[in-house]
Design an enzyme around this catalytic site. Structure first.
Site, PDB file in Angstrom:
ATOM      1  N   ARG A   1       0.834  -1.211   0.000  1.00 59.00           N
ATOM      2  CA  ARG A   1       0.000   0.000   0.000  1.00 59.00           C
ATOM      3  C   ARG A   1       0.871   1.264   0.000  1.00 59.00           C
ATOM      4  NH1 ARG A   1      -0.534   4.620   2.728  1.00 59.00           N
ATOM      5  NH2 ARG A   1      -0.232   3.534   4.695  1.00 59.00           N
ATOM      6  N   ASP A   2       1.564   1.527   1.088  1.00 60.86           N
ATOM      7  CA  ASP A   2       2.354   2.762   1.201  1.00 60.86           C
ATOM      8  C   ASP A   2       3.498   2.758   0.183  1.00 60.86           C
ATOM      9  OD1 ASP A   2       3.138   5.195   2.222  1.00 60.86           O
ATOM     10  OD2 ASP A   2       3.584   4.493   4.233  1.00 60.86           O
TER      11      ASP A   2
ATOM     12  N   HIS B   1       5.292   4.154  12.759  1.00 56.49           N
ATOM     13  CA  HIS B   1       5.402   4.076  11.290  1.00 56.49           C
ATOM     14  C   HIS B   1       6.431   5.130  10.882  1.00 56.49           C
ATOM     15  CE1 HIS B   1       3.192   3.874   7.227  1.00 56.49           C
ATOM     16  NE2 HIS B   1       3.837   5.026   7.107  1.00 56.49           N
TER      17      HIS B   1
ATOM     18  N   HIS C   1       9.309   6.749   8.311  1.00 50.80           N
ATOM     19  CA  HIS C   1       9.910   6.849   6.975  1.00 50.80           C
ATOM     20  C   HIS C   1      11.392   7.161   7.161  1.00 50.80           C
ATOM     21  CE1 HIS C   1       6.487   6.573   4.121  1.00 50.80           C
ATOM     22  NE2 HIS C   1       5.824   6.692   5.262  1.00 50.80           N
TER      23      HIS C   1
ATOM     24  N   CYS D   1       4.472   9.146   0.530  1.00 53.66           N
ATOM     25  CA  CYS D   1       3.109   9.625   0.307  1.00 53.66           C
ATOM     26  C   CYS D   1       3.113  10.634  -0.835  1.00 53.66           C
ATOM     27  CB  CYS D   1       2.555  10.262   1.573  1.00 53.66           C
ATOM     28  SG  CYS D   1       0.953  11.033   1.303  1.00 53.66           S
TER      29      CYS D   1
ATOM     30  N   ASN E   1       9.430   3.998   3.537  1.00 48.42           N
ATOM     31  CA  ASN E   1       9.406   3.571   4.944  1.00 48.42           C
ATOM     32  C   ASN E   1      10.717   2.905   5.306  1.00 48.42           C
ATOM     33  OD1 ASN E   1       6.532   3.227   3.775  1.00 48.42           O
ATOM     34  ND2 ASN E   1       6.207   3.317   5.960  1.00 48.42           N
TER      35      ASN E   1
HETATM   36  N1  COA Z   1     -13.352   5.153  -3.389  1.00 51.53           N
HETATM   37  C1  COA Z   1     -13.567   5.423  -4.703  1.00 51.53           C
HETATM   38  N2  COA Z   1     -14.035   6.576  -5.155  1.00 51.53           N
HETATM   39  C2  COA Z   1     -14.315   7.520  -4.241  1.00 51.53           C
HETATM   40  C3  COA Z   1     -14.136   7.308  -2.877  1.00 51.53           C
HETATM   41  C4  COA Z   1     -13.621   6.053  -2.453  1.00 51.53           C
HETATM   42  N3  COA Z   1     -13.395   5.786  -1.174  1.00 51.53           N
HETATM   43  N4  COA Z   1     -14.507   8.419  -2.213  1.00 51.53           N
HETATM   44  C5  COA Z   1     -14.906   9.294  -3.147  1.00 51.53           C
HETATM   45  N5  COA Z   1     -14.783   8.754  -4.363  1.00 51.53           N
HETATM   46  C6  COA Z   1     -15.070   9.365  -5.666  1.00 51.53           C
HETATM   47  C7  COA Z   1     -16.421  10.004  -5.766  1.00 51.53           C
HETATM   48  O1  COA Z   1     -17.376   9.068  -6.137  1.00 51.53           O
HETATM   49  C8  COA Z   1     -16.193  11.047  -6.821  1.00 51.53           C
HETATM   50  O2  COA Z   1     -16.183  10.430  -8.095  1.00 51.53           O
HETATM   51  P1  COA Z   1     -16.665  11.197  -9.406  1.00 51.53           P
HETATM   52  O3  COA Z   1     -15.753  12.374  -9.573  1.00 51.53           O
HETATM   53  O4  COA Z   1     -16.500  10.174 -10.483  1.00 51.53           O
HETATM   54  O5  COA Z   1     -18.059  11.605  -9.117  1.00 51.53           O
HETATM   55  C9  COA Z   1     -14.789  11.524  -6.551  1.00 51.53           C
HETATM   56  O6  COA Z   1     -14.134  10.431  -5.880  1.00 51.53           O
HETATM   57  C10 COA Z   1     -14.747  12.756  -5.692  1.00 51.53           C
HETATM   58  O7  COA Z   1     -15.551  12.532  -4.538  1.00 51.53           O
HETATM   59  P2  COA Z   1     -15.514  13.490  -3.275  1.00 51.53           P
HETATM   60  O8  COA Z   1     -16.348  12.931  -2.200  1.00 51.53           O
HETATM   61  O9  COA Z   1     -15.777  14.912  -3.722  1.00 51.53           O
HETATM   62  O10 COA Z   1     -14.013  13.308  -2.835  1.00 51.53           O
HETATM   63  P3  COA Z   1     -12.835  14.329  -2.890  1.00 51.53           P
HETATM   64  O11 COA Z   1     -12.508  14.735  -4.277  1.00 51.53           O
HETATM   65  O12 COA Z   1     -13.120  15.371  -1.887  1.00 51.53           O
HETATM   66  O13 COA Z   1     -11.655  13.349  -2.391  1.00 51.53           O
HETATM   67  C11 COA Z   1     -11.021  11.434  -1.089  1.00 51.53           C
HETATM   68  C12 COA Z   1     -11.707  12.772  -1.101  1.00 51.53           C
HETATM   69  C13 COA Z   1     -10.825  11.055   0.345  1.00 51.53           C
HETATM   70  C14 COA Z   1     -11.920  10.403  -1.790  1.00 51.53           C
HETATM   71  C15 COA Z   1      -9.674  11.530  -1.873  1.00 51.53           C
HETATM   72  O14 COA Z   1      -8.984  12.680  -1.458  1.00 51.53           O
HETATM   73  C16 COA Z   1      -8.812  10.328  -1.642  1.00 51.53           C
HETATM   74  O15 COA Z   1      -9.124   9.235  -2.090  1.00 51.53           O
HETATM   75  N6  COA Z   1      -7.677  10.477  -0.940  1.00 51.53           N
HETATM   76  C17 COA Z   1      -6.803   9.382  -0.620  1.00 51.53           C
HETATM   77  C18 COA Z   1      -5.421   9.892  -0.482  1.00 51.53           C
HETATM   78  C19 COA Z   1      -4.448   8.773  -0.170  1.00 51.53           C
HETATM   79  O16 COA Z   1      -4.639   7.618  -0.468  1.00 51.53           O
HETATM   80  N7  COA Z   1      -3.345   9.167   0.434  1.00 51.53           N
HETATM   81  C20 COA Z   1      -2.282   8.271   0.751  1.00 51.53           C
HETATM   82  C21 COA Z   1      -2.554   7.435   1.938  1.00 51.53           C
HETATM   83  S1  COA Z   1      -2.371   8.300   3.456  1.00 51.53           S
HETATM   84 ZN    ZN Z   2       3.723   6.187   5.346  1.00 49.28          ZN
END
Ligand code: COA
Ligand code: ZN
Length: 306
Positions: free
Chosen positions: A13-14, A205, A207, A238, A247
């Site tokens: 994942r990370d 955790h 890095h 990240c 990490n």
């Molecule tokens: N899985 C899949 N799709 C998702 C989702 C999820 N958990 N949550 C939201 N979405 C989709 C929505 O359906 C929407 O799709 P569309 O544009 O096709 O309609 C789009 O993502 C935006 O949705 P919204 O609720 O407005 O989310 P956002 O744009 O504010 O983003 C997160 C919020 C949390 C979904 C996004 O920032 C994210 O996935 N971040 C993860 C970051 C990450 O993994 N970081 C590293 C690990 S720490």
């Molecule tokens: Zn990390």
């Protein structure tokens, strides 16, 4: 009896989330299998996040049902919101991780929520996961320093960690997301938390951005922490935290723990096979500081595998 150190390999994942080349699902499955074969008791396999935010993890729904988890081993997946939890539960998840960054800006950059919305989202996801019978981990990210807001106050980390505990998180993982901590900061943060949260519930955790991850792990070990995240071959970083590198390498942490008299249940030669596979997946050389040493035909390698 030797003290047991429990390591979660977060490489799939990370480690893979920021790779530019799309790793095929099949390759990810082989890597996870190699980690379990090496004796890892816990692996973080993928994340159910927006595929637009992290394209590398877009195959989570396909990948998770295909992972063969050995008896007694744990497999967690990261979820950022209720939508992620629903997807994870549908794909058969048994353990989820939520990520709460300790600062407003980091939450905005990472999950597009401010600190208060991120906190309440994590609480809701943890409570819902508990109702579904899923185990849980809660990361407190940028627990030492935020790339946008600078040093993080231990009191803030304590407050957020307690919220996550109250919401039912089984494990609280203090994350040095950008690798900015030093051993003294580890002592300071843990000293602020240890009177309030059971040591057995805390994980670290680290890095290795500045080469201090092992020293930081040692500082935590000395204070009684026995749960650590690590990433095979030191993969990682990240994509939303500028300057973050991989990490601490699983092989380095396992070697240090074993050489210092801790049991890990992990086979170093098995880890070398997983490092080779990880390298094949990402297409460039990977491996912790110990890899060249471990690869030598060194009679001590046999002993270290015990
Ligand atoms: N899985 C899949 N799709 C998702 C989702 C999820 N958990 N949550 C939201 N979405 C989709 C929505 O359906 C929407 O799709 P569309 O544009 O096709 O309609 C789009 O993502 C935006 O949705 P919204 O609720 O407005 O989310 P956002 O744009 O504010 O983003 C997160 C919020 C949390 C979904 C996004 O920032 C994210 O996935 N971040 C993860 C970051 C990450 O993994 N970081 C590293 C690990 S720490
Ligand atoms: Zn990390």
């Amino acid at each position: 009896m030797m003290d047991l150190v429990t390591i979660t390999d977060v490489g799939p994942r990370d480690g893979l989330q920021s790779q530019q080349t799309q790793v095929p699902t099949e390759g990810k499955l082989r890597l996870i299998q190699a980690l379990f074969d090496a004796g890892l008791p816990s692996v973080e396999a993928t994340s159910f996040v927006s595929p637009k935010a992290v394209p590398q993890m877009a195959d989570a729904d396909l990948l998770l049902p295909q992972v063969k988890v050995p008896a007694k081993a744990r497999l967690s997946v990261l979820v950022p919101n209720l939508r992620g939890l629903e997807r994870a539960a549908k794909a058969g998840a048994t353990e989820i991780s939520v990520v709460l960054s300790a600062t407003n800006t980091m939450n905005r950059k990472n999950i597009a929520m401010d600190l208060s919305v991120a906190t309440s989202t994590c609480v809701t996801v943890l409570e819902q996961a508990h109702k579904l019978g899923l185990a849980s981990r809660a990361y407190v990210a940028v627990a030492f320093e935020c790339p946008f807001e600078g040093p993080t106050a231990p009191a803030r980390v304590l407050e957020l960690a307690l919220r996550m505990c109250d919401a039912g998180a089984g494990e609280i993982v203090l994350a040095d997301t950008i690798g900015a901590a030093s051993p003294v900061q580890v002592q300071t943060l843990l000293s602020a938390l240890l009177g309030h949260i059971e040591t057995s519930r805390l994980g670290m955790h680290f890095h290795d951005t500045r080469g201090m991850a092992l020293a930081n792990a040692w500082a935590a070990l000395e204070l009684g922490v026995r749960r650590f995240d690590a990433s095979i071959g030191g993969l990682g970083g990240c994509p939303f935290a500028p300057g973050a590198s991989g990490n601490v390498a699983t092989e380095d942490l396992v070697l240090m723990a074993q050489q210092c008299g801790f049991a890990t249940g992990i086979d170093l030669q098995g880890l070398l096979r997983a490092v080779a596979l990880a390298q094949q997946m990402v297409g460039y050389p990977v491996g912790g500081h110990s890899v060249r040493w471990l690869r030598r035909a060194d009679p001590r390698a046999e002993t270290l595998n015990q």
